[in-house]
Design an enzyme around this catalytic site. Structure first.
Site, PDB file in Angstrom:
ATOM      1  N   PRO A 101      42.089  31.286  47.037  1.00 17.96           N
ATOM      2  CA  PRO A 101      42.746  30.388  47.980  1.00 17.96           C
ATOM      3  C   PRO A 101      42.276  28.941  47.776  1.00 17.96           C
ATOM      4  O   PRO A 101      41.086  28.705  47.591  1.00 17.96           O
ATOM      5  CB  PRO A 101      42.333  30.917  49.355  1.00 17.96           C
ATOM      6  N   VAL A 102      43.227  27.993  47.759  1.00 21.50           N
ATOM      7  CA  VAL A 102      42.839  26.593  47.515  1.00 21.50           C
ATOM      8  C   VAL A 102      42.233  25.972  48.780  1.00 21.50           C
ATOM      9  O   VAL A 102      42.507  26.415  49.891  1.00 21.50           O
ATOM     10  CB  VAL A 102      44.037  25.704  47.035  1.00 21.50           C
ATOM     11  N   GLY A 105      36.751  26.743  50.109  1.00 23.81           N
ATOM     12  CA  GLY A 105      35.331  27.011  49.915  1.00 23.81           C
ATOM     13  C   GLY A 105      35.014  28.048  48.858  1.00 23.81           C
ATOM     14  O   GLY A 105      33.885  28.507  48.759  1.00 23.81           O
ATOM     15  N   GLY A 107      35.765  27.604  45.490  1.00 24.03           N
ATOM     16  CA  GLY A 107      35.617  27.011  44.160  1.00 24.03           C
ATOM     17  C   GLY A 107      36.889  26.995  43.335  1.00 24.03           C
ATOM     18  O   GLY A 107      36.842  26.983  42.108  1.00 24.03           O
ATOM     19  N   SER A 108      38.032  26.968  44.009  1.00 16.67           N
ATOM     20  CA  SER A 108      39.310  27.018  43.287  1.00 16.67           C
ATOM     21  C   SER A 108      39.422  25.919  42.217  1.00 16.67           C
ATOM     22  O   SER A 108      39.804  26.190  41.072  1.00 16.67           O
ATOM     23  CB  SER A 108      40.442  26.923  44.313  1.00 16.67           C
ATOM     24  N   ALA A 110      37.079  24.165  40.597  1.00 19.35           N
ATOM     25  CA  ALA A 110      36.161  24.344  39.468  1.00 19.35           C
ATOM     26  C   ALA A 110      36.585  25.537  38.611  1.00 19.35           C
ATOM     27  O   ALA A 110      36.465  25.497  37.383  1.00 19.35           O
ATOM     28  CB  ALA A 110      34.733  24.539  39.983  1.00 19.35           C
ATOM     29  N   ASP A 152      29.228  24.357  42.163  1.00 16.04           N
ATOM     30  CA  ASP A 152      30.463  25.128  41.919  1.00 16.04           C
ATOM     31  C   ASP A 152      30.704  25.322  40.423  1.00 16.04           C
ATOM     32  O   ASP A 152      30.873  26.442  39.953  1.00 16.04           O
ATOM     33  CB  ASP A 152      31.678  24.395  42.505  1.00 16.04           C
TER      34      ASP A 152
HETATM   35  O1  PMV Z   1      34.152  23.914  49.447  1.00 15.38           O
HETATM   36  P1  PMV Z   1      33.632  24.146  48.079  1.00 15.38           P
HETATM   37  O2  PMV Z   1      33.882  25.500  47.535  1.00 15.38           O
HETATM   38  O3  PMV Z   1      34.088  23.077  47.142  1.00 15.38           O
HETATM   39  O4  PMV Z   1      32.021  24.038  48.175  1.00 15.38           O
HETATM   40  C1  PMV Z   1      31.446  22.811  48.525  1.00 15.38           C
HETATM   41  C2  PMV Z   1      29.960  22.902  48.613  1.00 15.38           C
HETATM   42  C3  PMV Z   1      29.290  21.655  49.178  1.00 15.38           C
HETATM   43  O5  PMV Z   1      27.899  21.917  49.233  1.00 15.38           O
HETATM   44  C4  PMV Z   1      29.782  21.394  50.604  1.00 15.38           C
HETATM   45  C5  PMV Z   1      29.560  20.417  48.354  1.00 15.38           C
HETATM   46  C6  PMV Z   1      28.851  20.392  47.018  1.00 15.38           C
HETATM   47  O6  PMV Z   1      29.227  19.550  46.199  1.00 15.38           O
HETATM   48  O7  PMV Z   1      27.899  21.157  46.786  1.00 15.38           O
END
Ligand code: PMV
Length: 321
Positions: A101-102, A105, A107-108, A110, A152
């Site tokens: 899912p975009v 959280g 890592g879509s 990356a 990520d």
């Molecule tokens: O939301 P995501 O999957 O991109 O994870 C972000 C993680 C953070 O710690 C909030 C940001 C980061 O760059 O580490």
């Protein structure tokens, strides 16, 4: 050059330490192989060197890529060409799809970068060091996130459980025993950039308060590392719930995340928290085998859009669900 080449990359979960990791505190992340981004590269129309077509309706609206643009894929292709000494791309069609899912959280962004870098390597028959791929994926993360910690792209490129501190070589974690997580999607999309920017504003206004929250998280992460590596793994539960409490004070949770966390705990999860940027996206719950169905059902009842179950094992990663 190949006729066609397909490559994939997994999704990821931050188990502990999101947000604090941007401020040089440690965090722990694992790859999730049942969620996957897939990139296929095939020849475009002949005699059109330098033209790159895009077929990625789920993630990007363009159908042709401007290589001079600052769009994430444009930057990725430029960095890859530099690193691989490619003067001009042959005409290619890049197709991207993803079950991750975009903006939630997992890592879509990356994963899409890493899958695309792997597909470029395979199709163009070049091989760059894995550190170079990781570093290109990191540069692209900067476009999505502004100030990414790099966790990520690292967990997705190396596909291992990691203990990560910004600007330091990551450490691979050897798991002491299996554990199971139920993952649930709130269905709320939230951009990491916005949440990270808000945390930065808060930190600038009251550094002492925020540094204290980051320090509390650092302690939790280091305790979690000990129980991941030496057991008992059940200790992770209360640590997850503790991490969630600090994230809530930090202002990165939201009512729906809180509700799903409570629902999981009430149904017998050992611990639960948001994962990733927060304010939507996904939450995770640590569960005993016997409670998987109960927790999963409770989360669906509480309004989760989808749920997954993932099993982390000492030797390799097995996921199902
Ligand atoms: O939301 P995501 O999957 O991109 O994870 C972000 C993680 C953070 O710690 C909030 C940001 C980061 O760059 O580490």
């Amino acid at each position: 050059m190949k006729e066609k080449f397909t490559a994939t990359a997994p999704g990821k979960i931050i188990l502990f330490g999101e947000h604090a990791v941007v401020y040089q505190r440690p965090a722990i992340a694992i790859p999730v192989h049942q969620l996957v981004a897939t990139t296929t590269i095939q020849p475009g129309y002949p005699n059109q060197s330098g033209r790159i077509w895009l077929d990625a309706p789920q993630v990007f609206s363009q159908t042709e890529l401007d290589l001079d643009s600052n769009q994430p894929l444009g930057v990725l292709l430029r960095l890859f060409a530099n690193a691989a000494h490619i003067k001009e791309y042959p005409p290619i069609i890049i197709s991207i799809s993803s079950t991750i899912p975009v903006a939630s959280g997992m890592g879509s962004g990356a994963s899409i970068s890493v899958a695309t870098l792997r597909a470029l390597q395979g199709y163009l028959e070049v091989e760059l060091p894995v550190e170079t791929l990781n570093s290109i994926a990191y540069q692209v993360e900067k476009i999505y996130h502004g100030t990414p910690s790099g966790i990520d792209n690292t967990v997705i490129t190396y596909e291992q459980p990691i203990y990560f501190i910004r600007n330091q070589p990551f450490q691979k974690l050897n798991l002491h025993e299996d554990f199971k997580l139920v993952i649930a999607d709130t269905g709320i999309r939230s951009t990491t950039l916005e949440v990270v920017t808000d945390v930065r504003k808060g930190w600038q206004e009251d550094p002492q308060f925020f540094n204290n929250l980051f320090d509390q998280i650092e302690k939790i992460v280091n305790e979690a590392r000990r129980s991941i590596e030496n057991g008992p793994i059940t200790d992770l539960g209360p640590l997850m719930t503790k991490n969630q409490a600090v994230l809530k004070v930090m202002g990165v949770s939201c009512p729906r995340l809180d509700y799903l966390v409570d629902a999981a705990l009430f149904a017998g999860a050992l611990g639960a928290k948001l994962t990733g940027g927060g304010r939507g996206g996904n939450m995770i719950a640590l569960v005993n085998e016997s409670k998987v169905m109960e927790v999963r059902n409770a989360l669906m009842h509480a309004g989760a859009k989808s749920t997954w179950v993932t099993t982390e094992s000492p030797n390799n990663h097995h996921e199902h669900g």
